[in-house]
Design an enzyme around this catalytic site. Structure first.
Site: not given
Ligand SMILES: Cc1c2[nH]c(c1CCC(=O)O)Cc1[nH]c(c(CCC(=O)O)c1C)Cc1[nH]c(c(CCC(=O)O)c1C)Cc1[nH]c(c(C)c1CCC(=O)O)C2
Length: 342
Positions: A24, A28, A37, A74, A151
């Protein structure tokens, strides 16, 4: 050609200074991410607009000089490409249409249809493979079938993956068909990322820890083994990282059982134990508690150095045990890098 330290680690090389990137890392906690974003309007538009997705992928590389860049996308784009509804509720996380029985499964698209939705992601990869510095490794990714299924079945993140466990016990035919569909789609998706320029791929099984015993073998090990084998057959020599989060004792033997070149460790595993029982079979990545990126201080420096030392005898890629959180202090990333690189 510039030296790619992540590729060296994945090839089994022990390096005096381990390469580093963070799960990640585009997120944010960075003001420049929030600005891009906001420009995109919402998270999914950001994921599907190649220029903006490439821009946020590059931001942490510019700021920190990480050795790896992870494609910005994602894991839930694959369910959407299979026909599920997907949206993000601010402050709460993802929401999807649910899978409760055969009718919901039958409404999904075939695996081969995913490229219609996911082609902008491949374009992001193509832009990145041109724009990244020569020493930075481009990492593609997808969710593992079990994690993605949790999911798709529940329609949201769940603390114990209860709905997915219920479906696999009460309706194994639908559950197995869903796992099969996701596995096929994941192979096609990752293969297309590699064709577009991804040099490494990572499979995120964030909820692997809720599978025990035989269920872990069947729904975490076996799909990972199939994905790794299919990708290596299509792309000989492709390095693959698998992250079976909270796999506990199953971390031991995970390289051999799946064919993964690197196993990513969460922060519940002891680094000395993992060096003796996991790293002896291949590269490891991860382990630093992401909370330390919020709290910082001497504890961050000491723990970073402890992990570097514990894994100094074999191939190692420095990373966190899970994603960096929005409340992390960007200055703490510099402190961590100083502790690793000196
Ligand atoms: C389970 C999972 C998801 N997404 C992901 C996983 C597996 C890794 C883990 O366990 O964290 C993987 C993921 N999600 C994102 C990336 C991008 C690359 C990176 O790692 O920088 C990667 C590799 C961007 C993201 N994916 C998400 C964000 C935040 C969204 C935003 O900008 O509001 C980002 C940067 C949203 C997301 N996406 C997901 C959730 C549960 C959420 C909401 C939680 C949160 O807000 O942090 C599903």
């Amino acid at each position: 050609m510039a030296e790619k330290t992540i590729l060296k680690a994945l090839a089994g090389e022990t390096q005096a200074v381990p390469p580093v990137w963070l799960m990640r890392q585009a997120g944010r906690y960075l003001p420049e991410y929030k600005a891009t974003r906001a420009k995109a309007g919402d998270f999914l538009t950001l994921c599907y607009t190649p220029e903006l997705a490439a821009e946020v992928t590059l931001q942490p590389i510019r700021r920190y000089g990480f050795d790896g860049a992870i494609l910005f996308a994602d894991i839930l784009l694959v369910p959407q490409a299979l026909g599920a509804d997907l949206w993000f509720v601010t402050g709460e996380g993802p929401r999807l249409s649910t899978i409760d029985g055969p009718a919901d499964f039958d409404a999904l698209k075939p695996a081969g249809a995913i490229h219609e939705t996911l082609s902008p992601v491949y374009e992001t990869v193509r832009i990145l493979s041109k724009e990244l510095p020569g020493e930075t490794t481009l990492i593609g990714f997808a969710g593992a079938p079990w994690t993605v299924a949790t999911y798709m079945i529940a329609g949201r993140g769940t603390p114990d993956q209860g709905p997915a466990h219920a479906l696999r016990q009460e309706n194994p035919a639908v559950f197995d068909a869903l796992m099969e569909r996701i596995t096929e789609a994941t192979i096609l998706y990752l293969s297309a990322q590699v064709e577009a320029g991804a040099e490494v791929v990572k499979v995120f099984d964030s909820w692997a820890g809720s599978l025990k015993g035989e269920a872990f073998r069947r729904y975490a090990l076996e799909p990972a083994r199939r994905i790794v084998a299919a990708l290596k057959e299509r792309h000989p020599g492709l390095p693959v990282i698998v992250f079976p989060r909270e796999a506990g004792e199953f971390y031991e033997g995970f390289h051999a059982a799946t064919g993964a070149d690197c196993v990513a460790l969460d922060n519940s595993v002891d680094a000395d134990w993992a060096a003796a029982h996991v790293q002896t079979k291949g590269c490891v990545q991860g382990n630093l508690d992401p909370k330390l990126m919020v709290t910082g201080g001497e504890a961050l420096v000491a723990e970073t150095k402890r992990i570097v030392r514990a894994f100094s005898g074999g191939p190692h890629i420095f990373n966190l045990g899970h994603g960096i959180t929005p409340d992390a202090n960007p200055e703490n990333v510099h402190r961590m890098l100083e502790a690793i690189r000196g």
